[in-house]
Design a protein around this motif. Sequence first.
Motif, PDB file in Angstrom:
ATOM      1  N   ILE A 179       1.571  -8.241  -1.158  1.00  0.00           N
ATOM      2  CA  ILE A 179       1.193  -7.805  -2.503  1.00  0.00           C
ATOM      3  C   ILE A 179      -0.142  -8.420  -2.934  1.00  0.00           C
ATOM      4  CG2 ILE A 179       3.587  -7.443  -3.219  1.00  0.00           C
ATOM      5  CD1 ILE A 179       3.326 -10.082  -4.821  1.00  0.00           C
ATOM      6  N   ASP A 180      -0.663  -9.342  -2.120  1.00  0.00           N
ATOM      7  CA  ASP A 180      -1.949  -9.969  -2.450  1.00  0.00           C
ATOM      8  C   ASP A 180      -3.136  -9.093  -2.090  1.00  0.00           C
ATOM      9  OD1 ASP A 180      -0.710 -10.806   0.149  1.00  0.00           O
ATOM     10  OD2 ASP A 180      -2.763 -11.431   0.573  1.00  0.00           O
ATOM     11  N   ARG A 181      -2.927  -8.021  -1.376  1.00  0.00           N
ATOM     12  CA  ARG A 181      -4.038  -7.156  -0.983  1.00  0.00           C
ATOM     13  C   ARG A 181      -4.353  -6.176  -2.111  1.00  0.00           C
ATOM     14  NH1 ARG A 181      -2.622  -6.047   5.433  1.00  0.00           N
ATOM     15  NH2 ARG A 181      -2.565  -8.265   6.020  1.00  0.00           N
ATOM     16  N   ALA A 182      -5.246  -6.595  -2.974  1.00  0.00           N
ATOM     17  CA  ALA A 182      -5.512  -5.874  -4.220  1.00  0.00           C
ATOM     18  C   ALA A 182      -5.972  -4.445  -4.002  1.00  0.00           C
ATOM     19  CB  ALA A 182      -6.559  -6.638  -5.040  1.00  0.00           C
ATOM     20  N   GLY A 183      -6.731  -4.206  -2.945  1.00  0.00           N
ATOM     21  CA  GLY A 183      -7.250  -2.861  -2.720  1.00  0.00           C
ATOM     22  C   GLY A 183      -6.180  -1.853  -2.361  1.00  0.00           C
ATOM     23  N   ASN A 184      -5.001  -2.331  -1.979  1.00  0.00           N
ATOM     24  CA  ASN A 184      -3.930  -1.426  -1.561  1.00  0.00           C
ATOM     25  C   ASN A 184      -2.752  -1.441  -2.525  1.00  0.00           C
ATOM     26  OD1 ASN A 184      -5.351  -0.854   0.830  1.00  0.00           O
ATOM     27  ND2 ASN A 184      -4.482  -2.635   1.861  1.00  0.00           N
ATOM     28  N   ARG A 185      -2.992  -1.768  -3.797  1.00  0.00           N
ATOM     29  CA  ARG A 185      -1.894  -2.037  -4.719  1.00  0.00           C
ATOM     30  C   ARG A 185      -1.921  -1.096  -5.908  1.00  0.00           C
ATOM     31  NH1 ARG A 185      -2.538  -7.948  -5.773  1.00  0.00           N
ATOM     32  NH2 ARG A 185      -3.973  -7.251  -7.378  1.00  0.00           N
ATOM     33  N   ASP A 186      -0.827  -0.374  -6.118  1.00  0.00           N
ATOM     34  CA  ASP A 186      -0.651   0.452  -7.304  1.00  0.00           C
ATOM     35  C   ASP A 186       0.208  -0.356  -8.266  1.00  0.00           C
ATOM     36  OD1 ASP A 186       0.192   2.264  -9.256  1.00  0.00           O
ATOM     37  OD2 ASP A 186       0.327   3.942  -7.852  1.00  0.00           O
ATOM     38  N   ALA A 234       0.810  -1.222   0.000  1.00  0.00           N
ATOM     39  CA  ALA A 234       0.000   0.000   0.000  1.00  0.00           C
ATOM     40  C   ALA A 234       0.838   1.264   0.000  1.00  0.00           C
ATOM     41  CB  ALA A 234      -0.933   0.003   1.211  1.00  0.00           C
ATOM     42  N   GLU A 235       2.099   1.155   0.422  1.00  0.00           N
ATOM     43  CA  GLU A 235       2.975   2.328   0.516  1.00  0.00           C
ATOM     44  C   GLU A 235       3.689   2.658  -0.790  1.00  0.00           C
ATOM     45  OE1 GLU A 235       5.311   2.566   4.343  1.00  0.00           O
ATOM     46  OE2 GLU A 235       4.534   0.518   4.535  1.00  0.00           O
ATOM     47  N   ILE A 236       3.510   1.824  -1.800  1.00  0.00           N
ATOM     48  CA  ILE A 236       4.221   2.045  -3.058  1.00  0.00           C
ATOM     49  C   ILE A 236       3.385   2.917  -3.980  1.00  0.00           C
ATOM     50  CG2 ILE A 236       5.207   0.923  -5.096  1.00  0.00           C
ATOM     51  CD1 ILE A 236       5.732  -1.502  -3.356  1.00  0.00           C
ATOM     52  N   ALA A 237       3.903   4.077  -4.276  1.00  0.00           N
ATOM     53  CA  ALA A 237       3.253   5.010  -5.200  1.00  0.00           C
ATOM     54  C   ALA A 237       4.299   5.497  -6.189  1.00  0.00           C
ATOM     55  CB  ALA A 237       2.639   6.183  -4.450  1.00  0.00           C
ATOM     56  N   GLY A 238       3.841   5.949  -7.333  1.00  0.00           N
ATOM     57  CA  GLY A 238       4.751   6.337  -8.408  1.00  0.00           C
ATOM     58  C   GLY A 238       5.828   7.315  -7.995  1.00  0.00           C
ATOM     59  N   SER A 239       5.474   8.284  -7.180  1.00  0.00           N
ATOM     60  CA  SER A 239       6.429   9.318  -6.804  1.00  0.00           C
ATOM     61  C   SER A 239       7.480   8.837  -5.812  1.00  0.00           C
ATOM     62  CB  SER A 239       5.687  10.524  -6.200  1.00  0.00           C
ATOM     63  OG  SER A 239       4.954  10.121  -5.055  1.00  0.00           O
ATOM     64  N   ASP A 240       7.238   7.664  -5.184  1.00  0.00           N
ATOM     65  CA  ASP A 240       8.145   7.187  -4.139  1.00  0.00           C
ATOM     66  C   ASP A 240       9.053   6.052  -4.599  1.00  0.00           C
ATOM     67  OD1 ASP A 240       6.968   8.952  -2.334  1.00  0.00           O
ATOM     68  OD2 ASP A 240       5.429   7.492  -1.770  1.00  0.00           O
ATOM     69  N   VAL A 241       8.895   5.575  -5.817  1.00  0.00           N
ATOM     70  CA  VAL A 241       9.608   4.382  -6.262  1.00  0.00           C
ATOM     71  C   VAL A 241      11.117   4.547  -6.169  1.00  0.00           C
ATOM     72  CG1 VAL A 241      10.172   3.010  -8.300  1.00  0.00           C
ATOM     73  CG2 VAL A 241       7.776   3.456  -7.714  1.00  0.00           C
ATOM     74  N   THR A 242      11.631   5.626  -6.690  1.00  0.00           N
ATOM     75  CA  THR A 242      13.083   5.838  -6.674  1.00  0.00           C
ATOM     76  C   THR A 242      13.612   5.915  -5.251  1.00  0.00           C
ATOM     77  OG1 THR A 242      12.963   7.046  -8.776  1.00  0.00           O
ATOM     78  CG2 THR A 242      14.963   7.334  -7.460  1.00  0.00           C
ATOM     79  N   HIS A 243      12.862   6.579  -4.384  1.00  0.00           N
ATOM     80  CA  HIS A 243      13.287   6.686  -2.987  1.00  0.00           C
ATOM     81  C   HIS A 243      13.305   5.321  -2.306  1.00  0.00           C
ATOM     82  CE1 HIS A 243      13.634   8.009   1.152  1.00  0.00           C
ATOM     83  NE2 HIS A 243      12.466   7.434   1.431  1.00  0.00           N
ATOM     84  N   LEU A 244      12.315   4.474  -2.598  1.00  0.00           N
ATOM     85  CA  LEU A 244      12.197   3.196  -1.916  1.00  0.00           C
ATOM     86  C   LEU A 244      13.368   2.265  -2.193  1.00  0.00           C
ATOM     87  CD1 LEU A 244       8.377   2.428  -2.289  1.00  0.00           C
ATOM     88  CD2 LEU A 244       9.619   3.010  -0.200  1.00  0.00           C
ATOM     89  N   ILE A 245      13.939   2.328  -3.376  1.00  0.00           N
ATOM     90  CA  ILE A 245      15.061   1.438  -3.672  1.00  0.00           C
ATOM     91  C   ILE A 245      16.409   2.112  -3.450  1.00  0.00           C
ATOM     92  CG2 ILE A 245      13.701   0.143  -5.350  1.00  0.00           C
ATOM     93  CD1 ILE A 245      15.410   1.468  -7.526  1.00  0.00           C
ATOM     94  N   SER A 246      16.398   3.352  -2.990  1.00  0.00           N
ATOM     95  CA  SER A 246      17.654   4.070  -2.778  1.00  0.00           C
ATOM     96  C   SER A 246      18.474   3.469  -1.646  1.00  0.00           C
ATOM     97  CB  SER A 246      17.380   5.551  -2.485  1.00  0.00           C
ATOM     98  OG  SER A 246      16.667   5.696  -1.260  1.00  0.00           O
ATOM     99  N   ASN A 247      17.828   2.699  -0.767  1.00  0.00           N
ATOM    100  CA  ASN A 247      18.538   2.087   0.353  1.00  0.00           C
ATOM    101  C   ASN A 247      19.348   0.871  -0.076  1.00  0.00           C
ATOM    102  OD1 ASN A 247      19.039   1.883   3.269  1.00  0.00           O
ATOM    103  ND2 ASN A 247      17.842   0.002   3.147  1.00  0.00           N
ATOM    104  N   GLY A 248      19.036   0.311  -1.238  1.00  0.00           N
ATOM    105  CA  GLY A 248      19.808  -0.810  -1.766  1.00  0.00           C
ATOM    106  C   GLY A 248      19.172  -2.167  -1.601  1.00  0.00           C
ATOM    107  N   ALA A 249      18.133  -2.301  -0.787  1.00  0.00           N
ATOM    108  CA  ALA A 249      17.416  -3.565  -0.608  1.00  0.00           C
ATOM    109  C   ALA A 249      16.041  -3.245  -0.045  1.00  0.00           C
ATOM    110  CB  ALA A 249      18.167  -4.508   0.324  1.00  0.00           C
ATOM    111  N   LEU A 250      15.034  -4.044  -0.428  1.00  0.00           N
ATOM    112  CA  LEU A 250      13.669  -3.703  -0.056  1.00  0.00           C
ATOM    113  C   LEU A 250      12.812  -4.952   0.137  1.00  0.00           C
ATOM    114  CD1 LEU A 250      11.572  -1.327   0.234  1.00  0.00           C
ATOM    115  CD2 LEU A 250      11.083  -1.672  -2.196  1.00  0.00           C
TER     116      LEU A 250
END
Length: 243
Positions: A99-106, A78-94
């Motif tokens: 991901i099965d919760r369809a209502g919270n999935r972009d 649910a926390e994954i949004a287009g504007s945050d993608v680059t930031h989320l992988i900036s730490n090097g591992a994620l």
Amino acid sequence: MRENAPPKQLAFDLPLDPRFGREDFLVGPANEAAYGLIESWPDWPDTVLVLTGPPGSGKSHLASIWATRAHAWTVSAAEIAGSDVTHLISNGALVIEDIDRAGNRDEAALFHLLNLARERRCPVLLTSAQGVDALGLATPDLRSRLRLAPGAAILPPDDALLRAVIVKLFVDRQLVVDLSVVEALALRIDRSLARAREVVAELDRDALGRGRRITRPLALAVLQRLGLTEPDDEEAPDDAARN
């Protein structure tokens, strides 16, 4: 008025902080493949891996073990949004949970994140209660990407693992019970770690409310109340009140 009756204690439903350390994970035939996959890091067969298993099976525990080793961030789908993608992988591992919760999935953002992670060699571990084909993904490219991602499935526990987990659940709550209590639960509940967690929590609340220790008769009474055993199963529920 019964002067000798013990006072009814208030049972506060306080959050339990589960222990997610490597030493706290119980390995058995049901989860050894998934555990081996986590332990094999960083020699993973691919950048993206998918870990599946029913609720309460230990996916988050394994994800936590890997996150500690890989210094990974952990987020929900649910926390994954287009504007945050680059930031989320900036730490090097994620780690991406649920991901099965369809209502919270972009889906578009998730697909973009997986592509960027592969490009930058950022390992990503995804958890799901369902297999990829059961997720109902509307984005064909994302569905294809997840189908091709290697992974492991956690299966329902065998008898030995179920008993070991029940013991651990009591220990986590700092409860001491006889082996007969563990046997009573293991023989009657379905092979589900989520169910084991539910029953142990209910027993903890019931015993605290009564101000008494957890005994086999009390365990049978709670199982009957939850609809998990028959009324005439070996010991009558009324016996619980005398223990």
